[in-house]
Structures are given as C-alpha cells and as structure tokens.
Design a protein around this motif. Structure first.
Motif, PDB file in Angstrom:
ATOM      1  N   LYS A 289       0.834  -1.201   0.000  1.00 32.29           N
ATOM      2  CA  LYS A 289       0.000   0.000   0.000  1.00 32.29           C
ATOM      3  C   LYS A 289       0.872   1.256   0.000  1.00 32.29           C
ATOM      4  CE  LYS A 289      -3.848   2.197   2.457  1.00 32.29           C
ATOM      5  NZ  LYS A 289      -4.786   2.084   3.615  1.00 32.29           N
ATOM      6  N   VAL A 290       1.972   1.208   0.759  1.00 34.94           N
ATOM      7  CA  VAL A 290       2.898   2.341   0.806  1.00 34.94           C
ATOM      8  C   VAL A 290       3.523   2.575  -0.573  1.00 34.94           C
ATOM      9  CG1 VAL A 290       5.058   3.201   1.788  1.00 34.94           C
ATOM     10  CG2 VAL A 290       3.395   2.020   3.257  1.00 34.94           C
ATOM     11  N   LEU A 291       3.970   1.489  -1.199  1.00 32.11           N
ATOM     12  CA  LEU A 291       4.596   1.616  -2.515  1.00 32.11           C
ATOM     13  C   LEU A 291       3.586   2.115  -3.551  1.00 32.11           C
ATOM     14  CD1 LEU A 291       6.833  -1.601  -2.602  1.00 32.11           C
ATOM     15  CD2 LEU A 291       7.531   0.761  -2.149  1.00 32.11           C
ATOM     16  N   HIS A 292       2.355   1.671  -3.447  1.00 27.47           N
ATOM     17  CA  HIS A 292       1.324   2.142  -4.376  1.00 27.47           C
ATOM     18  C   HIS A 292       1.097   3.637  -4.192  1.00 27.47           C
ATOM     19  CE1 HIS A 292      -2.804   2.856  -5.902  1.00 27.47           C
ATOM     20  NE2 HIS A 292      -2.442   1.978  -6.833  1.00 27.47           N
ATOM     21  N   LYS A 295       3.885   5.451  -5.900  1.00 23.58           N
ATOM     22  CA  LYS A 295       3.689   5.407  -7.349  1.00 23.58           C
ATOM     23  C   LYS A 295       2.651   6.430  -7.790  1.00 23.58           C
ATOM     24  CE  LYS A 295       1.932   2.359 -10.991  1.00 23.58           C
ATOM     25  NZ  LYS A 295       1.358   1.021 -11.293  1.00 23.58           N
ATOM     26  N   THR A 296       1.587   6.555  -7.018  1.00 22.84           N
ATOM     27  CA  THR A 296       0.524   7.507  -7.339  1.00 22.84           C
ATOM     28  C   THR A 296       1.030   8.936  -7.233  1.00 22.84           C
ATOM     29  OG1 THR A 296      -1.155   5.954  -6.523  1.00 22.84           O
ATOM     30  CG2 THR A 296      -1.801   8.273  -6.726  1.00 22.84           C
ATOM     31  N   LYS A 302       8.639   9.261 -14.833  1.00 22.16           N
ATOM     32  CA  LYS A 302       8.806   7.952 -15.452  1.00 22.16           C
ATOM     33  C   LYS A 302       8.893   6.902 -14.344  1.00 22.16           C
ATOM     34  CE  LYS A 302      11.735   5.363 -18.670  1.00 22.16           C
ATOM     35  NZ  LYS A 302      12.975   5.390 -19.494  1.00 22.16           N
ATOM     36  N   VAL A 303       7.873   6.067 -14.225  1.00 14.09           N
ATOM     37  CA  VAL A 303       7.779   5.100 -13.125  1.00 14.09           C
ATOM     38  C   VAL A 303       7.777   3.678 -13.678  1.00 14.09           C
ATOM     39  CG1 VAL A 303       6.372   4.274 -11.201  1.00 14.09           C
ATOM     40  CG2 VAL A 303       6.501   6.725 -11.692  1.00 14.09           C
ATOM     41  N   ASN A 304       8.550   2.807 -13.046  1.00 14.13           N
ATOM     42  CA  ASN A 304       8.595   1.381 -13.388  1.00 14.13           C
ATOM     43  C   ASN A 304       8.230   0.601 -12.129  1.00 14.13           C
ATOM     44  OD1 ASN A 304       9.444  -1.328 -13.910  1.00 14.13           O
ATOM     45  ND2 ASN A 304      10.854  -0.597 -15.484  1.00 14.13           N
ATOM     46  N   LYS A 310      10.345   2.171  -9.120  1.00  9.81           N
ATOM     47  CA  LYS A 310      11.498   2.977  -9.499  1.00  9.81           C
ATOM     48  C   LYS A 310      11.000   4.234 -10.183  1.00  9.81           C
ATOM     49  CE  LYS A 310      15.924   3.158 -11.889  1.00  9.81           C
ATOM     50  NZ  LYS A 310      16.947   2.440 -12.681  1.00  9.81           N
ATOM     51  N   ILE A 311      11.489   5.380  -9.710  1.00 10.48           N
ATOM     52  CA  ILE A 311      11.099   6.670 -10.258  1.00 10.48           C
ATOM     53  C   ILE A 311      12.316   7.304 -10.897  1.00 10.48           C
ATOM     54  CG2 ILE A 311      10.040   8.903  -9.768  1.00 10.48           C
ATOM     55  CD1 ILE A 311       8.993   7.555  -7.121  1.00 10.48           C
TER      56      ILE A 311
END
Length: 359
Positions: A289-292, A295-296, A302-304, A310-311
């Motif tokens: 949830k933290v990683l999501h 990402k948001t 540019k996100v992978n 990875k940003i």
C-alpha cells in the motif's frame, strides 16, 4: 541459555545461510550465538588457537585441527573448474615463481603447493590488501572475484576502485564497439549502462532484480551483453550466467585495445554515485500500500513498477523495494554526486515515514 561463538566470513553465502540464526528468525532451542565476521585466513588462524566454538574454515586446515574440532554434516563446499585466472604477457614463457594466495592456511595455497611445486614463493594477500598492493607493486590493475566467481571488481593503478557498477559498463562498451546491440541490467543498477548503450546506437532495458530476471529480459530483447551492478557480467555468446572470468577476459582485452590506464578508461564514462539505505517498518504496515501511494504521488514522472517502484527523474533516480523476509523498504538512489544521492534518499525516507506515521 548456552552462548556459543560463531565465526563466519562476510561472504553473501555465509550471511544468507546464517541469516535465520543471526537475526532470530527461528527458535534456537536454548542457544544464543555471538557472531563475528572475518576474512577466511583470519578464521583459519583463530581456529588454530581454539577461539570460536563454530567457524567457517578452509578444507585444507581440517587435518591440523581434528583434535579440537570436527566437521559438521552440513555447510561444506569446494569449487571445481573455477577460481583465479592467471594472466601473463603474450609470448612470455618463463615459469611462474611468485604468486599471491588468499592465505597460507587456505585450500588455494595447499592446491598450488601440491600441483605446482615449481612456484617457490606464495605470498599471502588478503582481499582488503589488494588495493595497497597494486600501488606498491606498480601494477596496472587488480582483480577481485567473489567465492562463487560470478562477480568482478577491479582496482585501478592508483589503488582506487574502478567501481563494481562500471565493470559491466566497460565490458558493454567493448562489446558494443563492434556494433550496436541491446543491453540489460536490473532496476537497481547504474544509469551509466543506458548512457553507454545509447551512445553506441543500441537500446537499453531494465529487468527486475535477480540474475534469472536479467537473463529472461536479455533473451526477450536479444541483448548482446547484460548483467547486474554488483560486478556480474552475462555474455550470452558464451552462456547465460554471471561469470567473473569471462568479465576479466573481456575487460583486459578492451583495456589493451584502448591503450589506456584504468583511471583514464574510468574517466570516459559518466560519473554516477549511489546511496543505499533501508527503512525499518513494523509488521502491521502494509508495504504494498505504501509503494502504491508513492507510485501515485509520482505518476507524472517515469515510473517502473515491475519490482517495487522505481522513479526516474531527469538527473537522478530512486528505487523502492520491499523485502520478502523482513518488514523493511530498501531505498536505493543514484545521482551525479554523493551528496545529491544522499539528499534524494533522505527526502524519500522522510516521505515514506510520513505515510507510515513513523517519527
């Protein structure tokens, strides 16, 4: 509770095998361990004095300590068909008289003494002493491989490290100089490989962390060279696996063709600096949830997300990964200076702690 002294090396094999004991992940049934980390030769010398209760050791030392110790039923290993690569000048035929060995008590030294008795002088040289020896002996470079012989680190003629990340970069530069091709490394590896690949007209792809993932991506993209930023070189023209000896051969060939010193070659590549950190979490925190959330928040960059998040920013990047064995988030960054890499890491650590409510 009975306390025992456990001595191992900092080799990843050892730290992985004993992780559950060292970090209390299993019930030790009334035992506790005081763990010490030493070079293999230091471990051998300590056994001669009877210091540790349990220790890693060189196989060749066993006959000398059987009155005080016995070999355990698990954990023994001896490699065959791999190890040091001896290199000499082209056309030179004089017999070898003096070589460096990792210690006088090591299996390497015992095998050399038995198989090559004409080598009269075997000089002990710890890994930690190689950089100084390169300078002292006025050597062109130093070569260091890990016990599995799948990762390669190089020492420049001035005693400075060439940089494990740049082992693959230099080898790729050599392979691509013969013609454009694709390359692959994992998400946590240096951006320098991408830069070198694109300079040769090739295409770079990133895979999830792990050799198997790098190989899969290399096969998918038809990459001519790839690997990981830990010094692991994968050259598919020979085989799909990290191979330090292949890396040595390719790198030395390139160095000779370029007719440069190690530091001159290193200066031809873009300079990047990494910072590797981790955030300790509590088990109840939902890491996914933290990683999501991260990402948001950075959806405009540019996100992978094939392996964590990875940003990629224009001048630097951050890679956030969870662990499958402990409640942590690894925070790896890379930038144009050490200070910038550390500052970027500190920024993301603070942001993640804010999301998790950690002070």
């Amino acid at each position: 509770m009975q306390r025992l002294k456990l001595s191992i090396s900092p080799c990843p094999n050892d730290t992985f095998m004993f992780d559950a004991i060292i970090n209390g992940r299993i019930d030790l049934d009334g035992f506790a361990f005081d763990v010490a980390y030493h070079d293999i030769e230091e471990l051998n010398r300590a056994l001669e004095g009877g210091a540790p209760d349990i220790s890693k050791m060189s196989c060749a030392l066993l006959p000398e300590i059987t009155s005080e110790y016995r070999l355990l039923d698990s954990g023994a290993a001896l490699g065959r068909g791999n190890g040091p690569l001896l290199v000499r000048r082209r056309g030179e035929r004089a017999p070898l008289r003096r070589i460096a060995v990792p210690g006088l008590h090591t299996t390497a030294n015992a095998l050399v003494a038995r198989l090559f008795p004409e080598i009269g002088e075997r000089v002990p040289l710890l890994f930690s002493e190689i950089a100084a020896a390169v300078v002292r002996e006025k050597a062109d470079l130093g070569v260091v491989v890990d016990p599995d012989v799948d990762r390669l680190a190089l020492v420049c003629q001035n005693g400075e490290m060439f940089g494990e990340e740049y082992t693959l970069v230099a080898v790729a530069d050599y392979i691509l100089s013969a013609g454009a091709g694709n390359t692959v490394s994992n998400l946590s590896s240096s951006r320098a490989l991408r830069d070198v690949t694109e300079a040769h007209g090739g295409h770079y792809e990133a895979s999830a962390v792990g050799e198997v993932n790098v190989v899969a991506k290399m096969k998918q993209t038809g990459a001519v060279i790839g690997g990981e930023g830990n010094g692991g070189v994968i050259y598919p023209a020979l085989h799909y696996g990290r191979d330090a000896l292949v890396g040595v051969a390719l790198f030395l060939t390139f160095l000779v063709k370029k007719d440069m010193t190690m530091t001159e070659l290193r200066a031809t590549y873009p300079a990047y600096y990494a910072s590797k950190n981790k955030i300790q979490l509590t088990p109840e925190i939902d890491v996914d949830k933290v990683l999501h959330e991260m990402k948001t928040r950075y959806a405009g960059e540019k996100v992978n997300d094939i392996d964590g998040v990875k940003i990629d920013f224009p001048d630097n990047w951050v890679h956030l990964r969870k662990s499958n064995t402990e409640p942590i988030i690894r925070v790896y960054t890379e930038a144009r200076s050490p200070e910038e890499a550390d500052a970027l890491a500190a920024r993301f650590i603070a942001e993640i702690k804010g999301i998790c409510g950690i002070k």
